[in-house]
Write a protein that holds these residues in place. Sequence first.
Motif, PDB file in Angstrom:
ATOM      1  N   ILE A  46      50.109  26.406  47.506  1.00  0.00           N
ATOM      2  CA  ILE A  46      48.863  26.976  47.020  1.00  0.00           C
ATOM      3  C   ILE A  46      49.172  27.837  45.795  1.00  0.00           C
ATOM      4  N   VAL A  47      48.296  27.789  44.805  1.00  0.00           N
ATOM      5  CA  VAL A  47      48.437  28.618  43.605  1.00  0.00           C
ATOM      6  C   VAL A  47      47.513  29.816  43.767  1.00  0.00           C
ATOM      7  N   VAL A  48      48.083  31.005  43.593  1.00  0.00           N
ATOM      8  CA  VAL A  48      47.354  32.259  43.808  1.00  0.00           C
ATOM      9  C   VAL A  48      47.656  33.228  42.677  1.00  0.00           C
ATOM     10  N   LYS A  49      46.894  34.305  42.627  1.00  0.00           N
ATOM     11  CA  LYS A  49      47.170  35.368  41.664  1.00  0.00           C
ATOM     12  C   LYS A  49      47.926  36.479  42.380  1.00  0.00           C
ATOM     13  N   ALA A  50      49.030  36.889  41.766  1.00  0.00           N
ATOM     14  CA  ALA A  50      49.797  38.027  42.268  1.00  0.00           C
ATOM     15  C   ALA A  50      49.602  39.165  41.285  1.00  0.00           C
ATOM     16  N   SER A  51      49.608  40.383  41.796  1.00  0.00           N
ATOM     17  CA  SER A  51      49.456  41.521  40.890  1.00  0.00           C
ATOM     18  C   SER A  51      50.230  42.707  41.423  1.00  0.00           C
ATOM     19  N   PHE A  52      50.534  43.618  40.480  1.00  0.00           N
ATOM     20  CA  PHE A  52      51.184  44.859  40.828  1.00  0.00           C
ATOM     21  C   PHE A  52      50.453  45.979  40.113  1.00  0.00           C
ATOM     22  N   ASP A  53      49.920  46.908  40.864  1.00  0.00           N
ATOM     23  CA  ASP A  53      49.236  48.085  40.306  1.00  0.00           C
ATOM     24  C   ASP A  53      48.133  47.745  39.305  1.00  0.00           C
ATOM     25  N   LYS A  54      47.596  46.559  39.383  1.00  0.00           N
ATOM     26  CA  LYS A  54      46.529  46.107  38.480  1.00  0.00           C
ATOM     27  C   LYS A  54      46.940  46.158  37.012  1.00  0.00           C
ATOM     28  N   THR A  55      48.233  46.441  36.743  1.00  0.00           N
ATOM     29  CA  THR A  55      48.707  46.479  35.361  1.00  0.00           C
ATOM     30  C   THR A  55      49.412  45.187  35.000  1.00  0.00           C
ATOM     31  N   GLU A  56      50.050  44.572  35.972  1.00  0.00           N
ATOM     32  CA  GLU A  56      50.733  43.306  35.757  1.00  0.00           C
ATOM     33  C   GLU A  56      50.185  42.308  36.765  1.00  0.00           C
ATOM     34  N   GLU A  57      49.808  41.142  36.272  1.00  0.00           N
ATOM     35  CA  GLU A  57      49.341  40.098  37.172  1.00  0.00           C
ATOM     36  C   GLU A  57      49.633  38.745  36.568  1.00  0.00           C
TER      37      GLU A  57
END
Length: 160
Positions: free
Chosen positions: A107-118
């Motif tokens: 599955i392809v998903v969106k990953a993010s960290f602190d809404k600054t990097e995704e």
Amino acid sequence: MDKNSASINLIHRALKSGLNPSFILYDSWFGFPRFYLHLLKSFNVHSICRIKKMLRVYYEYNGKLYNLKKLYSVMKSKKSNNKNTDKRSKSLKNQSSETSEEILGSIVVKASFDKTEEGFVKIVFIRNRNKKQEWLAFLSTDISLTDEEIVQTYAKRWGI
């Protein structure tokens, strides 16, 4: 220095010395959005790693957040609704041993960290060869790779 900072420094030194890897491979100790998104953003190098079933690490799919266990359920239901994807679940030879790995789906998903990097990542689920009722998950920041390419590339890590 924490392990992530030390690893980032080592990778930076290796890249500065002229290494030009296709991928950076690593185990689940580093398989967190903060790490693989930083590698992609700062060094423009894709990652392939194993990821843990962490309850508080979330991935976004169709506008909703899921931890890895729930994401596996979403992938299974999506796959059962779309029977034409059975070609993904074929077995392949693991390059580091004589056993076969069964790909359960991806599955392809969106990953993010602190809404600054995704960024978008592809997660591939395979059957755990040691415990047939369980599964393992691998992540690639290069979503253009096939499920088989992700698993085979990660398997090269064991040869190192």
